[in-house]
Motif scaffolding. Structure first.
Motif, PDB file in Angstrom:
ATOM      1  N   ASP A  26       0.841  -1.199   0.000  1.00 57.10           N
ATOM      2  CA  ASP A  26       0.000   0.000   0.000  1.00 57.10           C
ATOM      3  C   ASP A  26       0.878   1.252   0.000  1.00 57.10           C
ATOM      4  OD1 ASP A  26      -1.839   2.014   0.457  1.00 57.10           O
ATOM      5  OD2 ASP A  26      -2.546   1.241   2.376  1.00 57.10           O
ATOM      6  N   ARG A  27       1.902   1.255   0.852  1.00 62.08           N
ATOM      7  CA  ARG A  27       2.781   2.411   0.932  1.00 62.08           C
ATOM      8  C   ARG A  27       3.490   2.664  -0.402  1.00 62.08           C
ATOM      9  NH1 ARG A  27       5.360   1.126   5.547  1.00 62.08           N
ATOM     10  NH2 ARG A  27       3.689   2.110   6.719  1.00 62.08           N
ATOM     11  N   ALA A  29       2.514   1.578  -3.428  1.00 62.59           N
ATOM     12  CA  ALA A  29       1.545   1.912  -4.471  1.00 62.59           C
ATOM     13  C   ALA A  29       1.069   3.349  -4.339  1.00 62.59           C
ATOM     14  CB  ALA A  29       0.358   0.955  -4.399  1.00 62.59           C
ATOM     15  N   THR A  30       0.860   3.797  -3.111  1.00 68.71           N
ATOM     16  CA  THR A  30       0.415   5.176  -2.896  1.00 68.71           C
ATOM     17  C   THR A  30       1.474   6.163  -3.363  1.00 68.71           C
ATOM     18  OG1 THR A  30      -0.964   4.496  -1.032  1.00 68.71           O
ATOM     19  CG2 THR A  30      -0.355   6.819  -1.148  1.00 68.71           C
ATOM     20  N   ALA A  31       2.733   5.863  -3.081  1.00 65.56           N
ATOM     21  CA  ALA A  31       3.818   6.728  -3.532  1.00 65.56           C
ATOM     22  C   ALA A  31       3.897   6.747  -5.061  1.00 65.56           C
ATOM     23  CB  ALA A  31       5.144   6.250  -2.948  1.00 65.56           C
ATOM     24  N   ALA A  32       3.726   5.585  -5.685  1.00 64.26           N
ATOM     25  CA  ALA A  32       3.769   5.523  -7.143  1.00 64.26           C
ATOM     26  C   ALA A  32       2.602   6.288  -7.751  1.00 64.26           C
ATOM     27  CB  ALA A  32       3.752   4.068  -7.602  1.00 64.26           C
ATOM     28  N   LEU A  33       1.429   6.178  -7.138  1.00 61.93           N
ATOM     29  CA  LEU A  33       0.255   6.879  -7.636  1.00 61.93           C
ATOM     30  C   LEU A  33       0.464   8.391  -7.551  1.00 61.93           C
ATOM     31  CD1 LEU A  33      -2.454   5.699  -8.668  1.00 61.93           C
ATOM     32  CD2 LEU A  33      -3.418   6.248  -6.441  1.00 61.93           C
ATOM     33  N   ALA A  34       1.053   8.840  -6.456  1.00 59.08           N
ATOM     34  CA  ALA A  34       1.292  10.273  -6.265  1.00 59.08           C
ATOM     35  C   ALA A  34       2.276  10.832  -7.286  1.00 59.08           C
ATOM     36  CB  ALA A  34       1.805  10.528  -4.856  1.00 59.08           C
ATOM     37  N   SER A  35       3.084   9.953  -7.898  1.00 63.23           N
ATOM     38  CA  SER A  35       4.083  10.416  -8.856  1.00 63.23           C
ATOM     39  C   SER A  35       3.520  10.639 -10.258  1.00 63.23           C
ATOM     40  CB  SER A  35       5.236   9.400  -8.936  1.00 63.23           C
ATOM     41  OG  SER A  35       4.818   8.218  -9.592  1.00 63.23           O
ATOM     42  N   GLU A 175      -4.360  -1.371  -9.277  1.00 64.86           N
ATOM     43  CA  GLU A 175      -3.155  -1.841  -8.586  1.00 64.86           C
ATOM     44  C   GLU A 175      -3.087  -1.246  -7.179  1.00 64.86           C
ATOM     45  OE1 GLU A 175      -0.481  -3.703  -8.948  1.00 64.86           O
ATOM     46  OE2 GLU A 175      -0.496  -4.405 -11.002  1.00 64.86           O
ATOM     47  N   TRP A 176      -3.320   0.061  -7.111  1.00 65.70           N
ATOM     48  CA  TRP A 176      -3.291   0.753  -5.818  1.00 65.70           C
ATOM     49  C   TRP A 176      -4.381   0.215  -4.890  1.00 65.70           C
ATOM     50  CZ3 TRP A 176      -7.458   3.838  -4.222  1.00 65.70           C
ATOM     51  CH2 TRP A 176      -7.260   4.515  -3.013  1.00 65.70           C
ATOM     52  N   TYR A 177      -5.586   0.028  -5.440  1.00 60.67           N
ATOM     53  CA  TYR A 177      -6.724  -0.403  -4.636  1.00 60.67           C
ATOM     54  C   TYR A 177      -6.479  -1.781  -4.040  1.00 60.67           C
ATOM     55  CZ  TYR A 177     -11.743  -0.958  -3.584  1.00 60.67           C
ATOM     56  OH  TYR A 177     -12.972  -1.130  -2.967  1.00 60.67           O
ATOM     57  N   ASP A 289      12.964  -1.940   3.422  1.00 59.91           N
ATOM     58  CA  ASP A 289      13.171  -3.010   2.447  1.00 59.91           C
ATOM     59  C   ASP A 289      11.851  -3.548   1.905  1.00 59.91           C
ATOM     60  OD1 ASP A 289      15.865  -2.772   2.805  1.00 59.91           O
ATOM     61  OD2 ASP A 289      16.041  -4.445   4.217  1.00 59.91           O
ATOM     62  N   ALA A 290      10.859  -3.682   2.782  1.00 57.05           N
ATOM     63  CA  ALA A 290       9.580  -4.229   2.329  1.00 57.05           C
ATOM     64  C   ALA A 290       8.919  -3.320   1.303  1.00 57.05           C
ATOM     65  CB  ALA A 290       8.643  -4.426   3.524  1.00 57.05           C
ATOM     66  N   VAL A 291       9.011  -2.004   1.523  1.00 49.34           N
ATOM     67  CA  VAL A 291       8.444  -1.068   0.561  1.00 49.34           C
ATOM     68  C   VAL A 291       9.211  -1.134  -0.753  1.00 49.34           C
ATOM     69  CG1 VAL A 291       7.946   1.360   0.094  1.00 49.34           C
ATOM     70  CG2 VAL A 291       7.615   0.439   2.393  1.00 49.34           C
ATOM     71  N   SER A 292      10.520  -1.191  -0.662  1.00 51.18           N
ATOM     72  CA  SER A 292      11.348  -1.257  -1.866  1.00 51.18           C
ATOM     73  C   SER A 292      11.021  -2.482  -2.708  1.00 51.18           C
ATOM     74  CB  SER A 292      12.829  -1.270  -1.481  1.00 51.18           C
ATOM     75  OG  SER A 292      13.167  -0.089  -0.789  1.00 51.18           O
ATOM     76  N   PHE A 293      10.666  -3.578  -2.047  1.00 52.26           N
ATOM     77  CA  PHE A 293      10.325  -4.814  -2.745  1.00 52.26           C
ATOM     78  C   PHE A 293       9.189  -4.590  -3.736  1.00 52.26           C
ATOM     79  CE2 PHE A 293       7.671  -8.639  -2.949  1.00 52.26           C
ATOM     80  CZ  PHE A 293       8.578  -9.560  -3.423  1.00 52.26           C
ATOM     81  N   TYR A 294       8.205  -3.753  -3.354  1.00 62.11           N
ATOM     82  CA  TYR A 294       7.042  -3.525  -4.200  1.00 62.11           C
ATOM     83  C   TYR A 294       7.203  -2.339  -5.154  1.00 62.11           C
ATOM     84  CZ  TYR A 294       4.522  -6.650  -1.026  1.00 62.11           C
ATOM     85  OH  TYR A 294       4.113  -7.736  -0.289  1.00 62.11           O
ATOM     86  N   SER A 295       8.161  -1.458  -4.893  1.00 60.86           N
ATOM     87  CA  SER A 295       8.208  -0.176  -5.594  1.00 60.86           C
ATOM     88  C   SER A 295       8.380  -0.318  -7.098  1.00 60.86           C
ATOM     89  CB  SER A 295       9.331   0.691  -5.020  1.00 60.86           C
ATOM     90  OG  SER A 295       9.029   1.066  -3.697  1.00 60.86           O
ATOM     91  N   ASP A 296       9.304  -1.169  -7.527  1.00 63.73           N
ATOM     92  CA  ASP A 296       9.558  -1.288  -8.961  1.00 63.73           C
ATOM     93  C   ASP A 296       8.323  -1.772  -9.701  1.00 63.73           C
ATOM     94  OD1 ASP A 296      12.114  -0.413  -8.607  1.00 63.73           O
ATOM     95  OD2 ASP A 296      13.022  -2.407  -8.614  1.00 63.73           O
ATOM     96  N   ARG A 297       7.602  -2.721  -9.107  1.00 69.07           N
ATOM     97  CA  ARG A 297       6.391  -3.220  -9.762  1.00 69.07           C
ATOM     98  C   ARG A 297       5.382  -2.099  -9.978  1.00 69.07           C
ATOM     99  NH1 ARG A 297       1.875  -7.466  -7.277  1.00 69.07           N
ATOM    100  NH2 ARG A 297       0.282  -6.995  -8.814  1.00 69.07           N
ATOM    101  N   PHE A 298       5.169  -1.288  -8.955  1.00 66.04           N
ATOM    102  CA  PHE A 298       4.159  -0.250  -9.077  1.00 66.04           C
ATOM    103  C   PHE A 298       4.609   0.884 -10.004  1.00 66.04           C
ATOM    104  CE2 PHE A 298       2.765  -2.066  -4.910  1.00 66.04           C
ATOM    105  CZ  PHE A 298       1.539  -2.518  -5.366  1.00 66.04           C
ATOM    106  N   LYS A 299       5.878   1.234  -9.951  1.00 66.10           N
ATOM    107  CA  LYS A 299       6.363   2.279 -10.850  1.00 66.10           C
ATOM    108  C   LYS A 299       6.163   1.888 -12.304  1.00 66.10           C
ATOM    109  CE  LYS A 299       9.853   4.192  -7.712  1.00 66.10           C
ATOM    110  NZ  LYS A 299      11.300   4.289  -7.426  1.00 66.10           N
TER     111      LYS A 299
END
Length: 338
Positions: A26-27, A29-35, A175-177, A289-299
């Motif tokens: 969630d964290r 995806a929310t950051a990616a959405l805000a970008s 994705e975010w939802y 680390d947990a957030v970083s794990f998801y970040s590339d997928r959402f970006k």
């Protein structure tokens, strides 16, 4: 909205912040959405052109508002979630006849919660409280602007008679939802003080019948099997299933919730050790680390949405105006809620 006076003395998560239970997906995806450039403008345009009002009217046209004089026990289960999460206002609650067990909140400024009749028939009181807590967590987490926009886009996809230039935006919001659902399952466990009640709720909604004869242990074992067994093709199939729905599959949600409980955060928060709303944001927690794990997928998933908005602003504005009248004229039965 009505102030809550449910008896929760000694049980309230005073001043708790949604960051206390936020899933790292969630964290990220929310950051990616805000970008995404101009996304907020697109979402607010959907609201300003009257789409939210039409969605609200379509939802309430055949519903009954609950309260002390209408299904009092259900209303108090709803109230309980807002009192426990220390939320001053309780949204109006409506029930509507629908054979799909579901509940959802709509409205960016003044949210309301709608519950389908089948859900009330299917679930017992602890499970109802789990559902209402889940919806309250969405509202406290301020998910409603993007969430309402997604409901509008899902309806427009089904009803508009012209080509849709917003599919990448819809995909990004979905994705975010899905990521926010994992967070709100955690909040539901905290409100009910019973993670297994949340798991039972997911099992009951998945089965849809004979819930008193279902075995939760077998369902939990199924959730582990779904996540861990199978080869590359099976795993790819699971990913494609995820991409086509607004919610993560129930077996995945069950597994994610219980992994979080086993890590100890549930007991820590229940014991009073949690992030408050006015606490400073921890950079380490927000970028771990947990957030970083998801970040590339959402970006990657959200990149096309940004390009669509950036390149087609005028086309988008024209399309929204042309499609404006379509949203209120159909009830497509989309699984919009829990």
């Amino acid at each position: 909205m009505t102030s809550s006076d449910a008896p929760v003395k000694g049980y309230q998560l005073k001043d708790i912040s949604p960051r206390a239970w936020q899933h790292p997906a969630d964290r990220a995806a929310t950051a990616a959405l805000a970008s995404i450039p101009y996304l907020d403008k697109v979402v607010r345009t959907l609201i300003q052109l009257g789409y939210e009002r039409a969605l609200r009217q379509a939802s309430l046209g055949a519903s009954v508002r609950l309260g002390e004089a209408q299904l009092q026990e259900v209303w108090r289960d709803h109230q309980f979630a807002y009192s426990t999460l220390d939320m001053a206002d309780v949204p109006s609650l409506y029930v509507t006849q629908n054979p799909i067990a579901n509940a959802f909140a709509i409205g960016a400024k003044e949210p309301i919660v709608l519950v389908n009749s089948e859900l009330l028939q299917l679930l017992d009181a602890p499970q109802r409280r789990a559902v209402f807590a889940h919806e309250a967590a969405h509202i406290l987490s301020d998910h409603q602007l993007y969430r309402t926009a997604l409901l509008i886009l899902l309806r427009l996809t089904a009803t508009a008679k012209i080509a849709l230039p917003l599919i990448p935006v819809r995909t990004a919001l979905m994705e975010w939802y899905r990521a926010t659902e994992l967070s709100c399952d955690r909040a539901s466990a905290l409100v009910t003080r019973d993670p297994l009640a949340v798991c039972r709720t997911l099992m009951s909604i998945s089965a849809g019948a004979m819930t008193d004869q279902l075995d939760l242990d077998a369902f939990m074992a199924q959730s582990m099997e779904y996540a861990e067994k199978g080869g590359g093709l099976e795993r790819l199939t699971r990913l494609m299933l995820d991409l086509g729905v607004t919610h993560p599959l129930p077996v995945r949600r069950t597994r994610e919730l219980m992994l979080w409980v086993r890590e100890g955060d549930f007991d820590r928060i229940v014991g009073g050790d949690y992030v408050r709303r006015d606490d400073p944001i921890s950079v380490r927690a927000e970028t771990g680390d947990a957030v970083s794990f998801y970040s590339d997928r959402f970006k990657e998933a959200f990149r096309d949405a940004g390009e669509t908005i950036g390149q087609g602003g005028q086309q988008l504005a024209d399309w929204l105006r042309k499609a404006k009248d379509d949203i209120g004229g159909s009830d497509d039965g989309e699984d919009d809620g829990r």
